[in-house]
Design a protein around this motif. Structure first.
Motif: not given
Length: 184
Positions: A107-130
């Protein structure tokens, strides 16, 4: 799983939501270029990808889409690359790129991954703070398996500006990607 506690409590950086995040444009294959030290992703895991597929509307929330994630990797053993193996997860993201990713039915009651930035075509920066487990995770992903050092450094610099409290010493070295890997 509990992670080894650091001497200091982790600091979560504030997240600036992506407005009108479009999971349909984000879907597809991402190649992991770098991530933090993590017992669930040991340094022997190379050629790592994340595939986002099977987008459907979430009947319980009009601002979300349900989808599947297949995280996979290969390892080099005795000089030979193993077949690709991985794990499936169910997930959904809001239109502000706050995601709920569930492995093994957790069960995941709160977001556990955030896409911080992406241009959808070449890069994505993903983040999680636990804070509970005292770990900050950061992933630098690209659409192409192999990228130039210059492009990687541009993404890395963007990531460090987005999460200035992030401890860069927690990064694993860049992952192996390229012709030696077998991709789906």
């Amino acid at each position: 799983m509990m992670y080894p506690a650091n001497l200091d409590q982790v600091v979560c950086d504030p997240i600036v939501p992506i407005q009108n995040f479009d999971i349909s444009k984000f879907a597809g294959t991402w190649y992991e270029q770098q991530h933090v030290v993590d017992p669930q992703e040991p340094s022997s895991y190379q050629c790592s990808t994340a595939q986002y597929t099977d987008l459907t509307d979430d009947p319980d929330s009009s601002d979300m889409k349900d989808f599947k994630v297949y995280n996979s990797f290969q390892s080099k053993v005795l000089g030979l690359w193993t077949p690709r193996i991985g794990v499936h997860a169910k997930a959904k993201c809001t239109d502000t790129a706050a995601c709920y990713v569930s492995f093994f039915g957790a069960k995941v009651p709160e977001p556990n991954l955030y896409i911080l930035e992406t241009d959808y075509e070449s890069y994505a920066i993903n983040y999680s703070c636990d804070v509970q487990n005292n770990i900050v995770k950061l992933w630098i992903n690209t659409r192409e398996p192999s990228v130039t050092d210059e492009f990687f450094n541009e993404i890395y610099d963007k990531a460090m500006k987005l999460v200035p409290s992030f401890d860069q010493s927690t990064f694993e070295p860049r992952l192996t990607q390229g012709n030696m890997c077998s991709y789906h």
